[in-house]
Design a protein around this motif. Sequence first.
Motif, PDB file in Angstrom:
ATOM      1  N   THR A 452       0.841  -1.188   0.000  1.00  0.00           N
ATOM      2  CA  THR A 452       0.000   0.000   0.000  1.00  0.00           C
ATOM      3  C   THR A 452       0.878   1.242   0.000  1.00  0.00           C
ATOM      4  OG1 THR A 452      -0.080   0.163   2.394  1.00  0.00           O
ATOM      5  CG2 THR A 452      -1.746  -1.236   1.344  1.00  0.00           C
ATOM      6  N   VAL A 453       0.271   2.361  -0.298  1.00  0.00           N
ATOM      7  CA  VAL A 453       0.991   3.635  -0.254  1.00  0.00           C
ATOM      8  C   VAL A 453       1.545   3.880   1.145  1.00  0.00           C
ATOM      9  CG1 VAL A 453       0.665   6.145  -0.387  1.00  0.00           C
ATOM     10  CG2 VAL A 453      -0.242   4.659  -2.196  1.00  0.00           C
ATOM     11  N   ALA A 454       0.758   3.561   2.157  1.00  0.00           N
ATOM     12  CA  ALA A 454       1.217   3.773   3.534  1.00  0.00           C
ATOM     13  C   ALA A 454       2.420   2.897   3.858  1.00  0.00           C
ATOM     14  CB  ALA A 454       0.080   3.491   4.512  1.00  0.00           C
ATOM     15  N   GLU A 455       2.417   1.649   3.373  1.00  0.00           N
ATOM     16  CA  GLU A 455       3.550   0.754   3.642  1.00  0.00           C
ATOM     17  C   GLU A 455       4.807   1.241   2.926  1.00  0.00           C
ATOM     18  OE1 GLU A 455       1.536  -3.632   4.257  1.00  0.00           O
ATOM     19  OE2 GLU A 455       1.434  -2.716   2.261  1.00  0.00           O
ATOM     20  N   VAL A 456       4.653   1.719   1.711  1.00  0.00           N
ATOM     21  CA  VAL A 456       5.812   2.227   0.977  1.00  0.00           C
ATOM     22  C   VAL A 456       6.381   3.460   1.675  1.00  0.00           C
ATOM     23  CG1 VAL A 456       6.571   3.254  -1.199  1.00  0.00           C
ATOM     24  CG2 VAL A 456       5.059   1.272  -1.227  1.00  0.00           C
ATOM     25  N   GLY A 493      -7.481   0.401 -15.541  1.00  0.00           N
ATOM     26  CA  GLY A 493      -6.556   0.807 -14.490  1.00  0.00           C
ATOM     27  C   GLY A 493      -5.131   0.705 -14.973  1.00  0.00           C
ATOM     28  N   PRO A 494      -4.186   0.723 -14.053  1.00  0.00           N
ATOM     29  CA  PRO A 494      -4.337   0.799 -12.596  1.00  0.00           C
ATOM     30  C   PRO A 494      -4.585   2.222 -12.122  1.00  0.00           C
ATOM     31  CG  PRO A 494      -2.018   0.681 -13.174  1.00  0.00           C
ATOM     32  CD  PRO A 494      -2.774   0.579 -14.466  1.00  0.00           C
ATOM     33  N   GLY A 495      -5.262   2.329 -10.981  1.00  0.00           N
ATOM     34  CA  GLY A 495      -5.466   3.626 -10.362  1.00  0.00           C
ATOM     35  C   GLY A 495      -4.413   3.897  -9.305  1.00  0.00           C
ATOM     36  N   GLY A 496      -4.269   5.147  -8.951  1.00  0.00           N
ATOM     37  CA  GLY A 496      -3.380   5.515  -7.855  1.00  0.00           C
ATOM     38  C   GLY A 496      -1.907   5.555  -8.195  1.00  0.00           C
ATOM     39  N   LEU A 497      -1.554   5.669  -9.470  1.00  0.00           N
ATOM     40  CA  LEU A 497      -0.141   5.695  -9.846  1.00  0.00           C
ATOM     41  C   LEU A 497       0.589   6.899  -9.279  1.00  0.00           C
ATOM     42  CD1 LEU A 497      -0.435   4.654 -13.606  1.00  0.00           C
ATOM     43  CD2 LEU A 497       0.647   3.318 -11.794  1.00  0.00           C
ATOM     44  N   ALA A 498      -0.053   8.045  -9.289  1.00  0.00           N
ATOM     45  CA  ALA A 498       0.630   9.274  -8.886  1.00  0.00           C
ATOM     46  C   ALA A 498       1.061   9.241  -7.433  1.00  0.00           C
ATOM     47  CB  ALA A 498      -0.276  10.485  -9.145  1.00  0.00           C
ATOM     48  N   ALA A 731     -11.208  -8.226  -8.247  1.00  0.00           N
ATOM     49  CA  ALA A 731     -10.060  -8.421  -7.354  1.00  0.00           C
ATOM     50  C   ALA A 731      -9.761  -9.882  -7.036  1.00  0.00           C
ATOM     51  CB  ALA A 731     -10.266  -7.628  -6.062  1.00  0.00           C
ATOM     52  N   PRO A 732      -9.310 -10.663  -8.026  1.00  0.00           N
ATOM     53  CA  PRO A 732      -9.019 -12.074  -7.739  1.00  0.00           C
ATOM     54  C   PRO A 732      -7.937 -12.274  -6.686  1.00  0.00           C
ATOM     55  CG  PRO A 732      -8.222 -11.423  -9.920  1.00  0.00           C
ATOM     56  CD  PRO A 732      -9.083 -10.322  -9.435  1.00  0.00           C
ATOM     57  N   HIS A 733      -7.047 -11.290  -6.522  1.00  0.00           N
ATOM     58  CA  HIS A 733      -5.999 -11.416  -5.504  1.00  0.00           C
ATOM     59  C   HIS A 733      -5.936 -10.161  -4.633  1.00  0.00           C
ATOM     60  CE1 HIS A 733      -4.332 -15.186  -7.017  1.00  0.00           C
ATOM     61  NE2 HIS A 733      -4.597 -14.720  -8.220  1.00  0.00           N
ATOM     62  N   GLY A 734      -7.081  -9.561  -4.389  1.00  0.00           N
ATOM     63  CA  GLY A 734      -7.131  -8.369  -3.552  1.00  0.00           C
ATOM     64  C   GLY A 734      -8.480  -8.290  -2.853  1.00  0.00           C
ATOM     65  N   GLN A 735      -8.793  -7.129  -2.329  1.00  0.00           N
ATOM     66  CA  GLN A 735     -10.056  -6.928  -1.619  1.00  0.00           C
ATOM     67  C   GLN A 735     -11.138  -6.575  -2.627  1.00  0.00           C
ATOM     68  OE1 GLN A 735      -9.876  -4.055   1.512  1.00  0.00           O
ATOM     69  NE2 GLN A 735     -11.981  -4.400   2.171  1.00  0.00           N
ATOM     70  N   ALA A 736     -12.027  -7.516  -2.892  1.00  0.00           N
ATOM     71  CA  ALA A 736     -13.007  -7.372  -3.963  1.00  0.00           C
ATOM     72  C   ALA A 736     -14.213  -6.571  -3.503  1.00  0.00           C
ATOM     73  CB  ALA A 736     -13.447  -8.745  -4.453  1.00  0.00           C
ATOM     74  N   LEU A 737     -14.649  -5.641  -4.345  1.00  0.00           N
ATOM     75  CA  LEU A 737     -15.881  -4.890  -4.099  1.00  0.00           C
ATOM     76  C   LEU A 737     -17.080  -5.525  -4.787  1.00  0.00           C
ATOM     77  CD1 LEU A 737     -14.594  -1.218  -4.445  1.00  0.00           C
ATOM     78  CD2 LEU A 737     -15.448  -2.312  -2.377  1.00  0.00           C
ATOM     79  N   GLU A 738     -16.850  -6.193  -5.902  1.00  0.00           N
ATOM     80  CA  GLU A 738     -17.983  -6.734  -6.652  1.00  0.00           C
ATOM     81  C   GLU A 738     -18.890  -7.623  -5.807  1.00  0.00           C
ATOM     82  OE1 GLU A 738     -18.986  -9.465 -10.565  1.00  0.00           O
ATOM     83  OE2 GLU A 738     -17.194  -9.821  -9.373  1.00  0.00           O
ATOM     84  N   PRO A 739     -18.364  -8.583  -5.053  1.00  0.00           N
ATOM     85  CA  PRO A 739     -19.293  -9.420  -4.265  1.00  0.00           C
ATOM     86  C   PRO A 739     -20.045  -8.627  -3.212  1.00  0.00           C
ATOM     87  CG  PRO A 739     -16.991  -9.937  -3.749  1.00  0.00           C
ATOM     88  CD  PRO A 739     -16.980  -9.064  -4.947  1.00  0.00           C
ATOM     89  N   LEU A 740     -19.430  -7.598  -2.659  1.00  0.00           N
ATOM     90  CA  LEU A 740     -20.128  -6.752  -1.696  1.00  0.00           C
ATOM     91  C   LEU A 740     -21.263  -6.000  -2.386  1.00  0.00           C
ATOM     92  CD1 LEU A 740     -17.046  -5.296   0.238  1.00  0.00           C
ATOM     93  CD2 LEU A 740     -18.407  -7.328   0.787  1.00  0.00           C
ATOM     94  N   TRP A 741     -20.988  -5.491  -3.583  1.00  0.00           N
ATOM     95  CA  TRP A 741     -22.016  -4.767  -4.318  1.00  0.00           C
ATOM     96  C   TRP A 741     -23.165  -5.689  -4.709  1.00  0.00           C
ATOM     97  CZ3 TRP A 741     -18.073  -1.949  -8.013  1.00  0.00           C
ATOM     98  CH2 TRP A 741     -17.506  -0.876  -7.325  1.00  0.00           C
ATOM     99  N   GLY A 935      -3.313  -6.441  -5.403  1.00  0.00           N
ATOM    100  CA  GLY A 935      -2.721  -5.342  -4.670  1.00  0.00           C
ATOM    101  C   GLY A 935      -3.759  -4.518  -3.955  1.00  0.00           C
ATOM    102  N   PRO A 936      -3.392  -3.278  -3.603  1.00  0.00           N
ATOM    103  CA  PRO A 936      -4.289  -2.436  -2.804  1.00  0.00           C
ATOM    104  C   PRO A 936      -5.514  -1.986  -3.581  1.00  0.00           C
ATOM    105  CG  PRO A 936      -1.996  -1.702  -2.662  1.00  0.00           C
ATOM    106  CD  PRO A 936      -2.073  -2.680  -3.782  1.00  0.00           C
ATOM    107  N   GLY A 937      -6.566  -1.721  -2.822  1.00  0.00           N
ATOM    108  CA  GLY A 937      -7.791  -1.226  -3.411  1.00  0.00           C
ATOM    109  C   GLY A 937      -7.747   0.278  -3.609  1.00  0.00           C
ATOM    110  N   VAL A 938      -8.921   0.862  -3.740  1.00  0.00           N
ATOM    111  CA  VAL A 938      -9.050   2.287  -4.026  1.00  0.00           C
ATOM    112  C   VAL A 938      -8.660   3.099  -2.789  1.00  0.00           C
ATOM    113  CG1 VAL A 938     -10.670   4.091  -4.718  1.00  0.00           C
ATOM    114  CG2 VAL A 938     -10.875   1.770  -5.678  1.00  0.00           C
ATOM    115  N   LEU A 939      -7.852   4.110  -2.996  1.00  0.00           N
ATOM    116  CA  LEU A 939      -7.475   4.976  -1.886  1.00  0.00           C
ATOM    117  C   LEU A 939      -8.695   5.761  -1.399  1.00  0.00           C
ATOM    118  CD1 LEU A 939      -4.060   6.277  -3.250  1.00  0.00           C
ATOM    119  CD2 LEU A 939      -4.393   4.830  -1.239  1.00  0.00           C
TER     120      LEU A 939
END
Length: 958
Positions: A452-456, A493-498, A731-741, A935-939
């Motif tokens: 995550t950005v915080a870990e980096v 995507g990916p989002g959050g590159l900046a 998100a096959p290897h991350g925190q998926a939003l689709e099943p929640l939605w 990897g990480p989800g949406v910031l």
Amino acid sequence: MSERPWYESFAPPPTARPPRAWLDSDAPRLSLDGLWRFRYAERADGPLDFTGPAFDDEGWDRLPVPSHWQLHGYGAPAYTNITYPFPLDPPHVPDENPTGDYRHAFRLPDGWPGGPAVLRFAGADSAARVWLNGVELGRTTGSRLATEFDATGALRPDGDNVVAVRVVQWSAGSYVEDQDMWWLSGIFRSVDLLARPEGGIGDVEVSAGYDHRTGAGTLTVRADTPARVRVPELGVDAATGETVRLPLVEPWSAERPRLYDATVGTGTETVTLRIGFRTVRIDGGVLTVNGRPVLFRGVNRHEFHPDRGRAVTEEDMLDDVRLMKQHNVNAVRTSHYPPHPRFLELCDEYGLYVVDECDLETHGYGEVRWRGNPADDPRWEAALVDRMRRTVERDKNHPSVVLWSLGNESGSGRNLAAMARWARHRDPSRPLLYERDWTCRDVDVYSRMYLTVAEVEAIGRGEEAPLPDPALDARRRGMPFVHVEYAHAMGNGPGGLAEYQRLYETYPRLQGGFVWEWIDHGLRARTPDGREYFAYGGDFGEVLHDGNFVADGLLFPDRTPSPGLLDLKKVYEPVRIDATGDGGLTVRNGHLDSGLSHLDFQWTLEDDGEVVARGALEVGDVPPGQSVRVGLPALPATGGEAHLTVRAVLAADEPWAKAGHEVAATQVPVRAARPPQPPPAPVAVRRDGGLVRLGPGVLDGRTGRLVRLGGWDVDGPRLQVWRAPTDNDRAPHGQALEPLWRAAGLDRLTHRLRDVTVGGDGVVVRVRVAPASSDGGLLATYSWSAPAGDRLRLVVDVDVDGDLPGPLPMLGVRFALPGDLDEVEWFGRGPGEAYPDTGLATRVGRWFRTVADLQTPYLFPQENGRRAGVRWASVTGGQGGGVRVDGRSPFGLTVRPWTAEALDRAAHPTDLAPDGRTWLTLDAGHNGIGSASCGPGVLPPYLLPAAPARLDLELRVL
């Protein structure tokens, strides 16, 4: 007990010649590439009668070499990311072991010298057994590593020679080649016969150091036989093994890839080299090249072509290198094996830093908690050290190679330590990297994946979680950090590159990273009626597969840049141009060792999207790492919303792009849009039976739906919350939003009309939108009025009713328009798609696209094509006329020939067909994209909460 098959051996190839550098020699070379005779079998225990030269192969098929047999109709491709497609029982493989037998006849050309000769296989997947004229030369293992055999005794100087090869798909080597790619087999790199003259040069090692303090170079060229080294440009004429000190040389770097032509010669053979002087060191915990801290703006690259798989051509490689340079990429990690040798030559020539990775991955052992992992099994030590040896020896002379990687995702263990010991002893000039052992006990560079950005940032500050061993912890904290995989480029995507790049440019310890990955691995396929698409895992009948996870690149399979690559180019800009806030610009040179004299700076002024002035800026030759303030030019007056765009472009042609190619750019608001004027007194409502006429619009008096706008049939608005989930939503290897939605029912909302109120000067429609089995929902209020006879105003107010958890996929309204309205013009951000955390490469302007052009053809259909920050948009037809929408504040725009629901149902783009209508969606917001496919989800700033929202729109007929 039966004898173990030849392909079930832990040992390296016992009769292969020692590994050596890949050399450009004037000794005769005969390419054996071309059409070979081929026979396919489902097992590996067939008769070996084909190995003799007299065997009649007339009835065999023909198969190109290099190629993969699965891509020519024999067997089928299969894709798994992590899971092995066979039981974990090393070194054994299934009896059902697809096998290809090859035969090729050739004659030596006139003038071929007598004496020693070598038969070289540059790559064969996964193991091969080789005969020449009935004499067995040996076997290969290490699919992406070169293997050479002594062919001298078996070669016939006159008449036909016959090479016979048996290649198996599964071997002991398959256990250490579980590398997130298609399982494809065959002789997929070139086969050559090399004459080896007496007194010739077998191996060459180049050491070319650079002293950044003095500008001096140090050159030592070693060979396995006495020879002369000549570098005419530098006046060098020395013996091999002699160290030559040069008072002044031009160094090699990715920005300035200076190479010197050299020869190493004996009386019987001359080898041509291209030498780059450069020194790689870790100094004070920072990785440096030629004394300067390096910042990797990198990508991970698999070798791939949609028709040829890993049998890539020089043109494929050149396309990759040029595209990387054009998109500000300066570094490549060769995931997860050494590339074709020509690729490294191109990196030397064009300028790319390379992390050269050994042909090793055992990721599937993680499925059994790493029990029996080859990286820690002593039976595998010789084989794994051999793979590292062959990597280093083949590629040791390339200045572009600045780091060796022991492999990828193979856990930890004694064999990795043995590989590191060997590499460090053999080549102390390059640091070592390996990500999966986070103790870093065997390497020189700390690397991680998908933090995550915080870990980096914690790592940048030196505040990461400590290791249990204080000594190892202290050692690791003294290492530079490289984010070896991040920003998973799967689908939209990916989002959050900046946010990542900001950290890399802030903390000296953070030395950049490598986006996963360069190219989608979709294989070209066709529907029964001939329509082309790109196939992914499961499309070939695989029982075990990982679907479209193989399509996670910045390029589409045909090497078309995706929107993600355009964003990456923007984030990776080596020149930063920023407004100072006091009427000027700051230009910062982020290059490692280049000034800015190779760039021209051009400006354009646009007024409401129309160019009204242009010119050039004088910036000067800003030194590396320095900034300069530049005053803005005198600009003409503007009457509307004005933007100044400043572009840094190549001043002259480069090998990788023409003059005028944009390297960096910024856009500065110069004049804000005029504030919206208060609407005039609305036009009166007129009733017409069951219809309500309001300006140019006609509403259904019972439902409140707009059914006509001028001469156009319309259906809408309808509150739109659902989007076709992106790969990052799934998100096959991350925190998926689709099943929640889906669990919340956001894909199956029902709409209940509460009331329609028709007043003298407007109509108010209230609708409750909610999923079944939930007491939470949204209240949508549509307020219609006509501020003029040719305009229709719609204000959409959305409120949350009850408990509706966020984030929402999106929030907007959708209209159905006639399908012959198929052209779109808009004033807003463009020309590409943009979401809250993507679209970094877009700029405010006036843009035009057809509806078809607005669709981004991700291999797995998903949300795409949104344009952001739109002030107005018109949807028109080829015959003229259409509909225009203006926003009192910017809105999001999506125009499609199908609905979001149809997009959601599709598995390939060929599943989508225009339904006869043009679907216009105007949104107040979208959830961000993130990188959660791996990897990480949406910031948090880019999440779309379930909260009140408003759209204030004006519709008119064109």
